[in-house]
Design an enzyme around this catalytic site. Structure first.
Site, PDB file in Angstrom:
ATOM      1  N   ASN A  11       0.971  -1.182  -0.131  1.00  0.00           N
ATOM      2  CA  ASN A  11      -0.053  -0.098  -0.087  1.00  0.00           C
ATOM      3  C   ASN A  11       0.943   1.171  -0.052  1.00  0.00           C
ATOM      4  OD1 ASN A  11      -1.528   2.084   0.512  1.00  0.00           O
ATOM      5  ND2 ASN A  11      -2.942   1.055   1.886  1.00  0.00           N
ATOM      6  N   ARG A  61      -2.123  -1.878  -3.941  1.00  0.00           N
ATOM      7  CA  ARG A  61      -2.984  -0.827  -3.952  1.00  0.00           C
ATOM      8  C   ARG A  61      -2.715   0.020  -4.946  1.00  0.00           C
ATOM      9  NH1 ARG A  61      -3.632   4.225  -0.253  1.00  0.00           N
ATOM     10  NH2 ARG A  61      -5.609   5.201  -1.296  1.00  0.00           N
ATOM     11  N   HIS A 150     -10.659   5.945  -2.370  1.00  0.00           N
ATOM     12  CA  HIS A 150     -10.719   5.104  -1.124  1.00  0.00           C
ATOM     13  C   HIS A 150     -11.743   3.928  -1.308  1.00  0.00           C
ATOM     14  CE1 HIS A 150      -9.808   9.280   0.885  1.00  0.00           C
ATOM     15  NE2 HIS A 150      -8.451   8.378   0.795  1.00  0.00           N
ATOM     16  N   ARG A 211      -5.810  19.227   0.622  1.00  0.00           N
ATOM     17  CA  ARG A 211      -6.601  19.620  -0.418  1.00  0.00           C
ATOM     18  C   ARG A 211      -8.074  20.364   0.144  1.00  0.00           C
ATOM     19  NH1 ARG A 211      -6.404  13.491  -1.396  1.00  0.00           N
ATOM     20  NH2 ARG A 211      -4.635  13.164  -2.534  1.00  0.00           N
ATOM     21  N   GLU A 353      -7.644  -1.929   4.440  1.00  0.00           N
ATOM     22  CA  GLU A 353      -7.715  -2.364   2.903  1.00  0.00           C
ATOM     23  C   GLU A 353      -6.731  -3.420   2.606  1.00  0.00           C
ATOM     24  OE1 GLU A 353      -7.261   2.524   1.413  1.00  0.00           O
ATOM     25  OE2 GLU A 353      -5.553   1.705   3.148  1.00  0.00           O
TER      26      GLU A 353
END
Length: 369
Positions: A11, A61, A150, A211, A353
């Protein structure tokens, strides 16, 4: 082929590289985390692999799959080239994922690898949720649509959340809140993504660490016309906006929380703006499903900041959300923080994840000829 029981999950995030070997029961047998910049150190990856024991397959990922990847794909030179072509859409992540693929391939040259895409979970968005009201020719030429991100985290959190609430994931209406440096919400109805807050790029939606989330497009056009350079605008939207712009501290919510607790007015205002966006978008995600059964918080901030969870759910009683202050403050790991009689179960779910990537990797290799 040997069954892919022990999967090395890779990841590569915007500032970290997480490695884990996941067994079929979801146990992470071996884990490591590295702080990285644009460079993924092959030597560190090789050292982890040497000490990790049995590895049957690798699952990577990858943030953006665009229209090219509606699901996971076996890593080949062609797949790597197509992932590279999507780098402008996720500049903080795509290059790091490619660097990680190279580093792991150097350490495990004969081990099959699969790329698993965050965007793939959101390929089920209906047209009304995925389409931008822009000229048709533009949408066709540049593949303009809301992709969402996500997805691997949302898929796991929705399924785990429904299970913890005692509901069938195939029918439950779940809003998942993945809150970390990047942040997004997802409306998951019957295990399927039907709306999400991020769009064509990971900039859209919630206020994040660096962001801005939703910004009037006309405002950006005005900045360009008034002399802001395109590269400067691009850099500001990715690296110099969000919580970092509102409160400083590099957008780190832990530092901002401490500053707010100390009376820093900018930090207090930043947290209010952050949780306001989450709260109003939870309501929007619920509307997309016609109601809400389970609300899930996951990700670094979602799992560890009880104040964010409290503020984000404060005015959602009309949806049936009611959070226990005591349970919320005491939450550790997977936890139910609802009031006992609440119509909606509100849960904290540890982000996994790696489990989702490992499962997708096994299914992909099992289906391959």
């Amino acid at each position: 082929m040997v069954p892919a029981e022990h999967v090395l999950v890779v990841n590569a995030g915007s500032s970290s590289l997480k490695l884990s070997v996941v067994t079929p029961d979801g146990e992470a047998r071996c884990r490591a985390g590295l702080r990285v910049s644009d460079f993924i150190p092959p030597a560190a990856v090789a050292e982890f692999v040497r000490g990790a024991g049995r590895i049957d397959a690798v699952g990577h990922r990858v943030v953006h799959g665009g229209d090219a990847f509606p699901g996971p794909a076996r890593v080949t030179p062609d797949v790597v080239a197509r992932i590279a072509a999507l780098a402008p859409l996720a500049p903080l992540h795509q290059g790091r994922a490619l660097a990680a693929i190279d580093a792991v391939r150097e350490a495990l040259p004969s081990t099959p690898a699969v790329a698993c895409f965050d965007t793939a979970f959101h390929r089920t968005l209906p047209d009304e949720a995925a389409t931008y009201a822009l000229p048709h020719a533009w949408r066709e030429k540049w593949q303009l649509r809301r992709y969402g991100f996500h997805g691997l985290s949302h898929a796991y959190a929705a399924r785990r959340g429904a299970d913890l609430a005692g509901l069938d994931p195939a029918v439950a209406r779940v809003v998942t809140c993945h809150l970390g440096a990047g942040a997004s919400l997802c409306a998951v109805r019957g295990g399927v993504s039907v709306d999400t807050t991020m769009g064509f790029t990971p900039i859209e939606g919630l206020v994040m660490a660096t962001r801005p989330g939703d910004v009037d497009a006309g405002l950006l056009v005005r900045l360009l016309r008034d002399g802001v350079a395109l590269d400067d605008l691009d850099d500001a939207l990715e690296h110099r906006s969000g919580l970092a712009a509102l409160a400083g501290h590099g957008g780190d919510m832990r530092a901002i929380r401490d500053a707010a607790d100390g009376g820093d007015t900018a930090a207090i205002a930043a947290r209010r703006m952050y949780t306001y966006r989450i709260r109003t978008r939870i309501a929007a995600m619920s509307a997309a499903m016609g109601g809400l059964d389970v609300l899930v918080f996951t990700g670094g901030v979602g799992e560890h900041d009880s104040g964010v969870r409290a503020a984000a759910t404060e005015h959602l009683g009309f949806l049936g959300v009611a959070v226990s202050a005591a349970a919320n403050k005491a939450a550790h790991g997977d936890a139910d923080i609802s009031e006992p009689n609440a119509a909606v179960r509100t849960l904290v779910v540890t982000a996994r994840e790696d489990v989702e990537v490992a499962d997708e990797t096994r299914r992909t290799l099992a289906a391959a000829p």
